[in-house]
Design an enzyme around this catalytic site. Structure first.
Site, mmCIF file in Angstrom:
data_model
loop_
_atom_site.group_PDB
_atom_site.id
_atom_site.type_symbol
_atom_site.label_atom_id
_atom_site.label_comp_id
_atom_site.label_asym_id
_atom_site.label_seq_id
_atom_site.Cartn_x
_atom_site.Cartn_y
_atom_site.Cartn_z
ATOM 1 C CD GLU A 55 19.456 -30.464 -23.144
ATOM 2 O OE1 GLU A 55 18.906 -31.072 -24.084
ATOM 3 O OE2 GLU A 55 19.444 -29.209 -23.041
ATOM 4 C CD GLU A 172 21.976 -25.706 -23.769
ATOM 5 O OE1 GLU A 172 22.917 -26.536 -23.709
ATOM 6 O OE2 GLU A 172 20.981 -25.868 -24.485
#
Length: 236
Positions: A55, A172
């Site tokens: 991220e 994810e």
């Protein structure tokens, strides 16, 4: 019945970098990562893939890395992986960036990583925070769910226009972030979101969809207390 796990390790992409005004700058220090990779090889462990970072794409979560620097870092990761596995085939997949889709950032990153990258991974939590009291309304609203199609379509276009051979993965996804919501993300109603996501990802040529999580949080496939399967387990 038994399942054979395929192991993918995520490596810390921030090692060696300094944080300046919300951005992580400087080259990746891969010394520790290389030592770990060579250790797994020495033990004859079968590793399916190595993923760099978590991220940090676009604006990132907490901090970010520029697409240009990330591409350099992925090239460095591929180099140390391929040297460690020089006499071993098949070699593990090179996966990145494991972040939220940002069209401009991903386009530059994929273009600059063309010869290094094998899997372009991204994360999706399109239902918003788990504390949202309107979570069920979103799940049961086809128009709301369809809104995520633009992410899949745009990423597919980025890959096609860059000429890369890399494939797209959802690395994810748990629907609602911050562990989902009890009696929603661990209940039957969540299947409407999940099945919609699986169908949508397949439509846009996503090769792998990794669900968050097996055990952990209210969006886990197994109950965290007694490990009995939640409804979505049977759709995985």
């Amino acid at each position: 019945m038994y399942f054979r796990a395929k192991i993918i390790f995520g490596l810390n992409a921030l090692t060696g970098k300094t944080i300046e005004y919300g951005s992580a700058v400087g080259p990746w220090n891969y010394t520790n990562a290389e030592s770990f990779i060579r250790y797994t090889v020495s033990k004859n462990y079968t590793i399916f893939g190595w993923e760099l970072g978590n991220e940090l794409s676009g604006k990132g979560i907490g901090t970010s890395i520029s697409a240009r620097q990330y591409a350099y870092d992925v090239a460095a990761m591929k180099d140390i992986v391929y040297k460690a596995y020089e006499k071993i085939d098949p070699k593990p997949l090179i996966i990145a960036p494991g972040g939220f889709f940002d069209a401009n950032w991903f386009k530059e990153f994929v273009t600059k990583s063309n010869t290094s990258l094998e899997v372009v991974s991204h994360h999706i939590y399109n239902l918003g925070p788990g504390v949202d009291e309107h979570l069920v309304d979103k799940i049961l609203n086809p128009l709301y769910l369809d809104g995520e199609a633009h992410t899949f379509a745009n990423l597919k276009n980025v890959l096609a226009s860059s000429g890369t051979s890399a494939t797209s993965w959802v690395g994810e996804s748990g629907g609602a972030y911050n562990s989902g919501r009890h009696l929603v993300s661990d209940s039957f109603v969540y299947s409407f979101w999940y099945l919609d996501q699986l169908g949508m990802s397949a439509t846009f040529d996503t090769k792998t969809y990794c669900r968050q999580s097996l055990i952990g949080g209210n969006y886990g496939l197994l109950n965290t207390t007694n490990f009995t399967p939640n409804p979505d387990y049977y759709r995985y």
